[in-house]
Write a protein that holds these residues in place. Structure first.
Motif, PDB file in Angstrom:
ATOM      1  N   ALA A 125       0.847  -1.195   0.000  1.00  0.00           N
ATOM      2  CA  ALA A 125       0.000   0.000   0.000  1.00  0.00           C
ATOM      3  C   ALA A 125       0.880   1.241   0.000  1.00  0.00           C
ATOM      4  CB  ALA A 125      -0.924   0.008   1.221  1.00  0.00           C
ATOM      5  N   ARG A 126       0.373   2.291  -0.647  1.00  0.00           N
ATOM      6  CA  ARG A 126       1.092   3.562  -0.737  1.00  0.00           C
ATOM      7  C   ARG A 126       0.211   4.691  -0.219  1.00  0.00           C
ATOM      8  NH1 ARG A 126       5.437   3.548  -4.379  1.00  0.00           N
ATOM      9  NH2 ARG A 126       5.083   5.721  -4.968  1.00  0.00           N
ATOM     10  N   LEU A 127       0.852   5.665   0.409  1.00  0.00           N
ATOM     11  CA  LEU A 127       0.192   6.884   0.854  1.00  0.00           C
ATOM     12  C   LEU A 127       1.000   8.078   0.371  1.00  0.00           C
ATOM     13  CD1 LEU A 127      -0.754   6.012   4.564  1.00  0.00           C
ATOM     14  CD2 LEU A 127      -2.317   6.191   2.625  1.00  0.00           C
ATOM     15  N   SER A 128       0.359   8.962  -0.404  1.00  0.00           N
ATOM     16  CA  SER A 128       1.036  10.152  -0.947  1.00  0.00           C
ATOM     17  C   SER A 128       2.311   9.787  -1.700  1.00  0.00           C
ATOM     18  CB  SER A 128       1.349  11.134   0.190  1.00  0.00           C
ATOM     19  OG  SER A 128       0.179  11.524   0.863  1.00  0.00           O
ATOM     20  N   GLY A 129       2.229   8.691  -2.457  1.00  0.00           N
ATOM     21  CA  GLY A 129       3.368   8.287  -3.267  1.00  0.00           C
ATOM     22  C   GLY A 129       4.445   7.527  -2.524  1.00  0.00           C
ATOM     23  N   VAL A 130       4.266   7.293  -1.229  1.00  0.00           N
ATOM     24  CA  VAL A 130       5.267   6.585  -0.417  1.00  0.00           C
ATOM     25  C   VAL A 130       4.724   5.206  -0.066  1.00  0.00           C
ATOM     26  CG1 VAL A 130       6.579   6.591   1.739  1.00  0.00           C
ATOM     27  CG2 VAL A 130       6.122   8.747   0.546  1.00  0.00           C
ATOM     28  N   THR A 131       5.516   4.169  -0.301  1.00  0.00           N
ATOM     29  CA  THR A 131       5.103   2.810   0.039  1.00  0.00           C
ATOM     30  C   THR A 131       5.128   2.638   1.549  1.00  0.00           C
ATOM     31  OG1 THR A 131       5.969   1.936  -2.044  1.00  0.00           O
ATOM     32  CG2 THR A 131       5.577   0.359  -0.279  1.00  0.00           C
ATOM     33  N   VAL A 132       3.977   2.275   2.110  1.00  0.00           N
ATOM     34  CA  VAL A 132       3.842   2.159   3.565  1.00  0.00           C
ATOM     35  C   VAL A 132       3.795   0.706   4.008  1.00  0.00           C
ATOM     36  CG1 VAL A 132       2.414   2.807   5.542  1.00  0.00           C
ATOM     37  CG2 VAL A 132       2.646   4.377   3.615  1.00  0.00           C
ATOM     38  N   LEU A 133       3.203  -0.164   3.187  1.00  0.00           N
ATOM     39  CA  LEU A 133       3.180  -1.595   3.478  1.00  0.00           C
ATOM     40  C   LEU A 133       3.995  -2.341   2.437  1.00  0.00           C
ATOM     41  CD1 LEU A 133      -0.588  -2.211   4.397  1.00  0.00           C
ATOM     42  CD2 LEU A 133       1.345  -1.805   5.956  1.00  0.00           C
ATOM     43  N   HIS A 134       4.822  -3.265   2.896  1.00  0.00           N
ATOM     44  CA  HIS A 134       5.736  -3.984   2.007  1.00  0.00           C
ATOM     45  C   HIS A 134       5.441  -5.485   2.061  1.00  0.00           C
ATOM     46  CE1 HIS A 134       8.312  -0.338   1.739  1.00  0.00           C
ATOM     47  NE2 HIS A 134       7.966  -0.182   3.010  1.00  0.00           N
ATOM     48  N   GLY A 135       4.514  -5.953   1.227  1.00  0.00           N
ATOM     49  CA  GLY A 135       4.273  -7.390   1.110  1.00  0.00           C
ATOM     50  C   GLY A 135       3.826  -8.060   2.382  1.00  0.00           C
ATOM     51  N   VAL A 136       2.784  -7.553   3.019  1.00  0.00           N
ATOM     52  CA  VAL A 136       2.304  -8.121   4.285  1.00  0.00           C
ATOM     53  C   VAL A 136       1.551  -9.425   4.021  1.00  0.00           C
ATOM     54  CG1 VAL A 136       0.736  -7.774   6.228  1.00  0.00           C
ATOM     55  CG2 VAL A 136       2.180  -5.887   5.424  1.00  0.00           C
ATOM     56  N   ALA A 181       4.599   2.368  12.072  1.00  0.00           N
ATOM     57  CA  ALA A 181       4.926   1.034  11.557  1.00  0.00           C
ATOM     58  C   ALA A 181       4.009   0.598  10.429  1.00  0.00           C
ATOM     59  CB  ALA A 181       4.882   0.002  12.685  1.00  0.00           C
ATOM     60  N   GLY A 182       2.808   1.206  10.313  1.00  0.00           N
ATOM     61  CA  GLY A 182       1.863   0.838   9.265  1.00  0.00           C
ATOM     62  C   GLY A 182       0.625   0.120   9.760  1.00  0.00           C
ATOM     63  N   LYS A 183       0.369   0.159  11.067  1.00  0.00           N
ATOM     64  CA  LYS A 183      -0.768  -0.576  11.648  1.00  0.00           C
ATOM     65  C   LYS A 183      -2.099  -0.055  11.100  1.00  0.00           C
ATOM     66  CE  LYS A 183       0.334   0.458  15.878  1.00  0.00           C
ATOM     67  NZ  LYS A 183       1.541   1.275  15.599  1.00  0.00           N
ATOM     68  N   SER A 184      -2.302   1.260  11.193  1.00  0.00           N
ATOM     69  CA  SER A 184      -3.579   1.827  10.731  1.00  0.00           C
ATOM     70  C   SER A 184      -3.751   1.661   9.226  1.00  0.00           C
ATOM     71  CB  SER A 184      -3.657   3.313  11.113  1.00  0.00           C
ATOM     72  OG  SER A 184      -3.753   3.455  12.516  1.00  0.00           O
ATOM     73  N   THR A 185      -2.668   1.765   8.479  1.00  0.00           N
ATOM     74  CA  THR A 185      -2.755   1.572   7.024  1.00  0.00           C
ATOM     75  C   THR A 185      -3.200   0.153   6.696  1.00  0.00           C
ATOM     76  OG1 THR A 185      -1.006   3.208   6.688  1.00  0.00           O
ATOM     77  CG2 THR A 185      -1.476   1.709   4.859  1.00  0.00           C
ATOM     78  N   LEU A 186      -2.660  -0.821   7.394  1.00  0.00           N
ATOM     79  CA  LEU A 186      -3.062  -2.209   7.178  1.00  0.00           C
ATOM     80  C   LEU A 186      -4.548  -2.385   7.481  1.00  0.00           C
ATOM     81  CD1 LEU A 186      -2.599  -5.240   6.731  1.00  0.00           C
ATOM     82  CD2 LEU A 186      -1.817  -5.390   9.119  1.00  0.00           C
ATOM     83  N   LEU A 187      -5.002  -1.855   8.614  1.00  0.00           N
ATOM     84  CA  LEU A 187      -6.406  -2.027   8.977  1.00  0.00           C
ATOM     85  C   LEU A 187      -7.334  -1.292   8.014  1.00  0.00           C
ATOM     86  CD1 LEU A 187      -5.164  -3.329  11.448  1.00  0.00           C
ATOM     87  CD2 LEU A 187      -6.810  -2.085  12.871  1.00  0.00           C
ATOM     88  N   ARG A 188      -6.920  -0.150   7.494  1.00  0.00           N
ATOM     89  CA  ARG A 188      -7.758   0.571   6.525  1.00  0.00           C
ATOM     90  C   ARG A 188      -7.947  -0.253   5.247  1.00  0.00           C
ATOM     91  NH1 ARG A 188      -5.399   6.249   5.404  1.00  0.00           N
ATOM     92  NH2 ARG A 188      -7.336   6.422   4.205  1.00  0.00           N
ATOM     93  N   CYS A 189      -6.951  -1.052   4.889  1.00  0.00           N
ATOM     94  CA  CYS A 189      -7.110  -1.941   3.729  1.00  0.00           C
ATOM     95  C   CYS A 189      -8.123  -3.042   4.018  1.00  0.00           C
ATOM     96  CB  CYS A 189      -5.768  -2.563   3.349  1.00  0.00           C
ATOM     97  SG  CYS A 189      -4.550  -1.389   2.682  1.00  0.00           S
ATOM     98  N   LEU A 190      -8.234  -3.444   5.277  1.00  0.00           N
ATOM     99  CA  LEU A 190      -9.133  -4.544   5.624  1.00  0.00           C
ATOM    100  C   LEU A 190     -10.596  -4.136   5.580  1.00  0.00           C
ATOM    101  CD1 LEU A 190      -7.238  -6.304   8.580  1.00  0.00           C
ATOM    102  CD2 LEU A 190      -6.981  -6.603   6.108  1.00  0.00           C
ATOM    103  N   LEU A 194      -9.000   2.117   2.255  1.00  0.00           N
ATOM    104  CA  LEU A 194      -7.835   2.347   1.404  1.00  0.00           C
ATOM    105  C   LEU A 194      -7.686   1.142   0.477  1.00  0.00           C
ATOM    106  CD1 LEU A 194      -5.221   4.005   0.776  1.00  0.00           C
ATOM    107  CD2 LEU A 194      -4.071   2.614   2.513  1.00  0.00           C
ATOM    108  N   THR A 195      -7.503   1.423  -0.790  1.00  0.00           N
ATOM    109  CA  THR A 195      -7.300   0.342  -1.759  1.00  0.00           C
ATOM    110  C   THR A 195      -5.814   0.033  -1.866  1.00  0.00           C
ATOM    111  OG1 THR A 195      -9.227   1.050  -3.038  1.00  0.00           O
ATOM    112  CG2 THR A 195      -7.647  -0.395  -4.152  1.00  0.00           C
ATOM    113  N   PRO A 196      -5.400  -1.197  -1.611  1.00  0.00           N
ATOM    114  CA  PRO A 196      -3.969  -1.523  -1.680  1.00  0.00           C
ATOM    115  C   PRO A 196      -3.452  -1.449  -3.111  1.00  0.00           C
ATOM    116  CG  PRO A 196      -5.270  -3.504  -1.341  1.00  0.00           C
ATOM    117  CD  PRO A 196      -6.219  -2.361  -1.222  1.00  0.00           C
ATOM    118  N   GLU A 197      -2.163  -1.226  -3.240  1.00  0.00           N
ATOM    119  CA  GLU A 197      -1.537  -1.185  -4.563  1.00  0.00           C
ATOM    120  C   GLU A 197      -1.498  -2.570  -5.180  1.00  0.00           C
ATOM    121  OE1 GLU A 197       2.679  -0.171  -4.699  1.00  0.00           O
ATOM    122  OE2 GLU A 197       2.196   1.325  -6.226  1.00  0.00           O
ATOM    123  N   SER A 198      -1.286  -3.568  -4.354  1.00  0.00           N
ATOM    124  CA  SER A 198      -1.303  -4.964  -4.817  1.00  0.00           C
ATOM    125  C   SER A 198      -1.526  -5.875  -3.615  1.00  0.00           C
ATOM    126  CB  SER A 198       0.023  -5.334  -5.522  1.00  0.00           C
ATOM    127  OG  SER A 198       1.117  -5.195  -4.623  1.00  0.00           O
TER     128      SER A 198
END
Length: 378
Positions: free
Chosen positions: A16-27, A45-54, A58-62
């Protein structure tokens, strides 16, 4: 909600990316049906970003998020909302809505476009309020609630949604310790597969079935809490010295203190190059080296100083004389002032009249004349 209705959650290769920066790396992560999975890690660390994808904020990049094998991202919003419900980290209250109405909104995912909530929907909302201990707040305006009260109401709304996976991002924020414990005990008893992000590692150790540790957007450890929260990992990821303490048979609490100025850990993997512990150890060694050298006097050029004033010693002596006089009390009359000339000490005849200060004036001579010594008249 029963355990049989809970779902298996599988996360694979999530980026997942936020503002062009990769925040999650292959979780890669999984939660078994009815399991309480805690997500922990330092700030950023990316906790909230991970949960927002769930919960699809937030739509993950892949990558994929599967609920019992079904791709959550491929579902329509209503179907997705029936599978997952969320309590976001921060939520602004809407003034004018009563608490009961806010909780009933959790039933929207189960209604058609123009359908109004039924008696059953209202009953489910009331039950959800009772579960979080907020029934007494039902007729209050949500904007008038405290932060902790609002948090409990929003949790009730998520429960009224009757999801198969519950996603809670820092649900203990604003709650006092009693309501924190009540919330964790209640969530554990729901039988819903729950993913919970929290900062309190002691509560994570005691209440979560499994833990996932995130650092820099990647999973660094996952498994049973007692196996994950080992001293080496706590030092490496959180920068603390930690120990699990058995407080009662089979019950453990986590004791922590900062790793400063230098760690004292036996685990060899703690001081690997580039780790937090290694950096702190290097700083501690540097401080010891400085202490062993002792004070260092720098070779600095002497400052320019003006030529000494010839009057300075005399002024200094007078300055010293003043406090001496103050210490001795009032000076006696025979003490001459420092700035007066010394009295005339010239030797004189002992038979001479006692003249003050050697002043031979007409007045003093007349005062010393003896009439008995006058010659008889002829």
């Amino acid at each position: 909600m029963t355990a049989s209705e809970a779902a298996r959650l599988t996360i694979g290769g999530l980026h997942a990316r936020l503002s062009g920066v990769t925040v999650l790396h292959g979780v890669d992560l999984r939660a078994e049906p009815g399991e309480l999975l805690g997500v922990v890690g330092p700030n950023g660390a990316g906790k909230s970003t991970l949960l927002r994808c769930l919960y699809r904020a937030l739509t993950p990049e892949s990558g994929t998020v599967l609920v019992d094998g079904q791709d959550l991202m491929a579902m329509d919003p209503a179907t997705s909302a029936r599978h997952t419900a969320a309590l976001p980290q921060e939520s602004e209250p809407v003034s004018g809505l009563r608490v009961r109405r806010v909780v009933v909104l959790g039933r929207t995912a189960h209604l058609s476009a123009w359908q109004t909530p039924s008696a059953r929907d209202h009953r489910i909302a009331e039950e959800a309020l009772a579960q979080v201990g907020a029934s007494a707040l039902a007729d209050r305006d949500i904007a008038t609630l405290s932060g902790g009260e609002r948090q409990r109401v929003l949790l009730a709304r998520a429960l009224a949604q009757q999801p198969r996976v519950l996603v809670l991002d820092e649900p203990l924020n604003h709650l006092d310790i009693r309501h924190q414990l009540d919330a964790l005990i209640m969530v554990r008893g729901l039988g819903i597969t729950t993913v919970l992000a929290l900062h309190d590692l002691d509560l994570a150790l005691r209440y979560c079935d499994r833990l996932c540790v995130l650092a820099d957007g990647a999973v660094v450890a996952a498994g049973p809490p007692r196996e994950v929260l080992r001293p080496a990992l706590m030092a490496e990821v959180f920068g603390v010295r930690a120990r699990q303490v058995e407080i009662s048979p089979g019950e453990y609490s986590l004791w922590c203190e900062p790793l400063e100025p230098a760690p004292d850990l036996d685990a060899p993997d703690v001081t690997t190059p580039g780790s937090v512990a290694a950096d702190l150890a290097a700083r501690g060694q540097h401080a010891q080296d400085l202490a062993a050298r002792g004070p260092v006097t720098p070779d600095l050029p002497a400052p320019d100083r003006p030529a000494p004033d010839p009057a300075a010693p005399d002024l200094a002596a007078r300055g010293q004389h003043a406090p001496d006089q103050a210490a001795q009390g009032t000076a006696t009359p025979d003490q001459a002032a420092p700035d007066q000339a010394a009295p005339d000490q010239t030797a004189r005849d002992p038979a001479a009249p006692d003249l003050p200060n050697g002043d031979l004036t007409a007045r003093s001579l007349t005062a010393s004349f003896d009439p008995s010594e006058e010659e008889p008249a002829c």
